[in-house]
Motif scaffolding. Structure first.
Motif, PDB file in Angstrom:
ATOM      1  N   LYS B   6       1.080  -1.127   0.200  1.00  0.00           N
ATOM      2  CA  LYS B   6       0.492   0.064  -0.294  1.00  0.00           C
ATOM      3  C   LYS B   6       0.694   1.019   0.020  1.00  0.00           C
ATOM      4  O   LYS B   6       2.177   1.163   0.891  1.00  0.00           O
ATOM      5  CB  LYS B   6      -1.016  -0.609   1.145  1.00  0.00           C
ATOM      6  N   GLU B   8       0.789   5.466  -0.438  1.00  0.00           N
ATOM      7  CA  GLU B   8       0.687   6.750  -0.255  1.00  0.00           C
ATOM      8  C   GLU B   8       1.183   8.414  -0.660  1.00  0.00           C
ATOM      9  O   GLU B   8       2.023   8.154  -0.157  1.00  0.00           O
ATOM     10  CB  GLU B   8      -0.307   6.775   1.697  1.00  0.00           C
ATOM     11  N   LYS B  41      -2.980  10.604  -2.723  1.00  0.00           N
ATOM     12  CA  LYS B  41      -3.270   9.014  -3.215  1.00  0.00           C
ATOM     13  C   LYS B  41      -2.735   7.799  -2.587  1.00  0.00           C
ATOM     14  O   LYS B  41      -1.721   7.560  -2.412  1.00  0.00           O
ATOM     15  CB  LYS B  41      -2.438   8.668  -5.354  1.00  0.00           C
ATOM     16  N   VAL B  42      -3.326   7.191  -3.020  1.00  0.00           N
ATOM     17  CA  VAL B  42      -3.858   5.393  -2.568  1.00  0.00           C
ATOM     18  C   VAL B  42      -3.079   4.463  -3.586  1.00  0.00           C
ATOM     19  O   VAL B  42      -4.601   4.249  -4.063  1.00  0.00           O
ATOM     20  CB  VAL B  42      -4.329   4.891  -1.066  1.00  0.00           C
ATOM     21  N   TYR B  43      -2.078   3.952  -3.764  1.00  0.00           N
ATOM     22  CA  TYR B  43      -2.401   2.893  -5.014  1.00  0.00           C
ATOM     23  C   TYR B  43      -1.809   1.500  -3.827  1.00  0.00           C
ATOM     24  O   TYR B  43      -1.222   1.533  -3.032  1.00  0.00           O
ATOM     25  CB  TYR B  43      -1.020   2.141  -5.400  1.00  0.00           C
ATOM     26  N   THR B  44      -2.665   0.474  -4.366  1.00  0.00           N
ATOM     27  CA  THR B  44      -2.891  -0.751  -3.314  1.00  0.00           C
ATOM     28  C   THR B  44      -2.383  -2.137  -4.722  1.00  0.00           C
ATOM     29  O   THR B  44      -3.186  -1.864  -5.899  1.00  0.00           O
ATOM     30  CB  THR B  44      -4.357  -1.492  -2.585  1.00  0.00           C
TER      31      THR B  44
END
Lengths: 88, 88
Positions: B6, B8, B41-44
């Motif tokens: 995850k 951020e 933004k959050v990338y998972t």
């Protein structure tokens, strides 16, 4: 009392995430062993409220009214009493 | 081994955040006691790697090469071994 709020909004499963798809494609092009990428948003802010309970209730309301679209988004929030140094 | 990642990404202090400003304005119009709002933004995603250490190294590289713009963004990542049920 001031509360530090962090809300994460992400797409519900099954909804198209073109930004995630493009990111996944770029990572694969760079030879990283990644399959799907999901992209969401984080909102951080400070809220004034009388108690933690009231702050949480207000944050839920804020998410439902403004930050998340109930048709396509899930949201998750963390509300903490504000200290001098809050690590988020 | 599969790792759940995850990331951020948020704007460095001092950079203009028009989306956060508009969100703050909308919340104030709805009479919520909020001052500034920051949007990130959050990338998972799931990453395959030989060890947790290698996974973390690769995630740092991914952030620097693709997900974050070193001129204007800060990033923060959490890398965990993937279990059947990961709560993010």
């Amino acid at each position: 009392m001031e509360y530090q709020v962090k809300v994460e909004v992400s797409l519900k499963p099954g909804h198209s995430d073109p930004e995630g798809e493009t990111t996944a494609k770029s990572l694969q092009d760079l030879r990283y062993p990644v399959e799907t990428v999901k992209v969401g948003k984080v909102y951080t802010f400070t809220l004034s409220a009388d108690s933690l309970e009231k702050a949480k209730k207000q944050v839920d309301e804020i998410c439902q009214r403004l930050l998340a679209n109930p048709v396509k988004d899930n949201y998750d929030s963390v509300v903490e009493e504000k200290s001098d140094r809050v690590s988020l």
